[in-house]
Scaffold this motif. Structure first.
Motif: not given
Length: 557
Positions: A418-431, A452-458
């Motif tokens: 099954q496709p897996k979709y993960f939300r983005p992690r917060p990136i440090p402001y300096a980076l 525009e759309f994707s069922e997979w996201a890392a």
């Protein structure tokens, strides 16, 4: 009712939304579709699933059926191509100049393209006319257009510019010399050379300003001396005897070094009658190239050993006056007797000087040289150097992304996963700035592309490199790695197959460089790229995975 033509789904990679909307309008016109509701229904029916989903997102919380056709087209257009800055577009328009080799038609067509978002309104034609005059990069054309009385429209200016361009091209074709006369010589031009002086050639057959090879009198007999090849007006016998250079009529002929006078080469002759009807006089340019070491042999001349250059291009063997005086004292020198040989050349000037002695074809026919030994001595390849090997393969170290040519990567995913979709992690402001800059670079290089759309996201994992930049990595262990059938082999199979031809070991520096040259040639053929500062060559020892590799073997570090 039969319909005319078809539109099909919108393909973002193949056409713009504006072009697609224009095709829709033509479809409506061909099929007499006038109602807005019907236009909207056709658009939503044929645009494709991905475009329909995009329209739903853009009009949310409303439905696409609640918008008009024109509103839907405008929403998608602003999404794909937001309105650009008018100031920036006008700056690009007014900065555009005609490039070298660019035709007037292409230049004006690009100006019209740049003016699309400039909002010139009623002044568009005036702006196009002014940019054509100011940016045409042709002073003759500019003067021609500026001389025209007002009003000068863009259409009239464009017609005049195209006519001028065509006339210039035709004039060049008419003035183009016969390509069969002489081949092109490429090299740096002598700064003292004058083009006006080069083209002012006086024909010795009729005293006209053209080459003797194309003179219409080259087969005409002179009415004064009865010789063929000139007319009486240019007859040298009629004008009186020509003073001859005494140094030309001897066996010991002198040749001035070309490096002393890299100007022009003139024709040298004693009498006009000796000219062949097919001979021509050419103007040569000075070519500043690396001088190749001459092939020299020692020849015994009248009991004196003289070092001479082997010159198969010289019809006779010559020595300079200084060489003649150096080896033979006064009273002991072999006599210099008058000779009927008349030297003619287009590349060498026979004058007093101290140039090298030349062993020409006349002596080479009599003296049997050991050409095999000369070949080995002078044509033996020089020893390889590390810098030569690296420079030969400098394309490998270009700062760009490589592309392996011999194989294609394949990722096998379990069809039951099954496709897996993960939300983005917060990136440090300096980076954040570095991450955005690296993402833009990867997109411009064609490594990644927006979707525009994707069922997979890392989630993205930024890694700081030694030079301070950021490497963008993906945490695929959470997504694709769990569903992919990964090859646990430690090295890519294509790399093993590419380098398995290397056998044995290098026992000398020469063999080591030859092996290195083969490896780099293979990697270059594969389309790879290497980072130069990550490689070290010709080291006495290498530390790798807790061991030290030297000429004596493998040792723990």
């Amino acid at each position: 009712m039969a319909t005319h033509g078809s539109v099909g789904e919108f393909a973002p990679g193949k056409e713009t939304w504006l072009s697609y909307a224009e095709r829709l309008e033509q479809y409506f016109l061909a099929n007499d579709v006038q109602a807005q509701e019907k236009k909207r229904a056709i658009l939503l029916s044929v645009c494709g699933a991905s475009t329909y989903q995009l329209i739903r997102n853009l009009v949310s919380p409303q439905k696409p059926s609640e918008k008009t056709f024109d509103e839907l087209v405008k929403l998608v257009q602003e999404h794909h191509q937001p309105p650009p800055s008018v100031t920036v577009q006008r700056f690009a328009f007014h900065s555009r100049t005609r490039k070298e080799g660019e035709s007037i038609a292409n230049f004006v067509a690009h100006l019209r393209e740049l003016s699309e978002h400039c909002q010139f309104g009623d002044t568009l034609n005036d702006m196009l006319r002014d940019r054509l005059i100011c940016g045409c990069n042709d002073d003759r054309l500019q003067r021609l257009l500026l001389q025209k009385p007002s009003p000068l429209t863009i259409d009239k200016a464009f017609t005049i510019a195209q006519a001028h361009e065509s006339a210039e091209r035709s004039a060049k074709d008419l003035l183009r010399p016969d390509s069969s006369q002489v081949n092109s010589l490429k090299g740096r031009r002598d700064p003292n050379f004058s083009r006006d002086r080069a083209v002012s050639i006086e024909c010795y057959r009729c005293l006209g300003a053209h080459s003797p090879a194309v003179c219409r009198f080259k087969n005409v007999a002179c009415s004064f001396c009865k010789k063929t090849g000139h007319i009486a007006r240019a007859c040298r016998s009629k004008r009186g005897p020509v003073q001859k250079d005494t140094h030309k009529s001897t066996h010991t002929t002198r040749r001035k070094n070309l490096r002393d006078t890299p100007k022009r080469a003139h024709q040298i002759t004693d009498s006009e009658a000796d000219h062949s009807p097919n001979e021509s006089t050419y103007t040569l340019f000075n070519m500043n190239t690396n001088r190749v070491k001459p092939i020299q042999v020692t020849v015994n001349v009248n009991g004196v050993d003289i070092t001479m250059e082997v010159d198969t291009g010289a019809s006779v063997s010559i020595i300079s006056e200084s060489t003649y005086r150096k080896y033979w004292e006064k009273g002991q020198a072999p006599p210099i007797v008058p000779s009927s040989t008349n030297l003619k050349t287009y590349t060498l000037t026979v004058v007093k000087g101290s140039g090298p002695s030349l062993l020409g074809r006349d002596w080479l026919l009599k003296i049997k040289l050991n050409w095999e030994k000369l070949h080995l001595n002078y044509l033996q390849p020089k020893a390889l150097k590390l810098e030569d090997v690296l420079n030969r393969h400098n394309v490998l170290f270009k700062d760009e992304l490589g592309l392996v040519q011999s194989t294609q990567a394949k990722l096998h995913v379990d069809p039951q996963s099954q496709p897996k979709y993960f939300r983005p992690r917060p990136i440090p402001y300096a980076l954040r700035g570095k991450v955005e800059q690296e993402l833009e670079r990867l997109e411009k290089a064609g490594i990644i592309e927006p979707v525009e759309f994707s069922e997979w996201a890392a989630p993205v994992v930024p890694v700081i490199k030694r030079d301070g930049t950021v490497r963008i990595c993906g945490d695929y262990k959470l997504t694709v790695n769990q569903a992919a059938k990964l090859d646990t082999y430690p090295l890519p199979r294509w790399m093993i197959s590419s380098l398995n031809w290397l056998e044995g070991k290098s026992v000398s520096e020469e063999e080591h460089l030859q092996t290195l040259d083969k490896v780099l040639s293979r990697l270059k053929a594969e389309g790879m790229r290497l980072k130069r500062d990550k490689y070290a060559f010709m080291l006495p020892k290498v530390e790798y995975l807790g061991h030290v590799i030297t000429a004596k073997g493998l040792h723990p570090s």
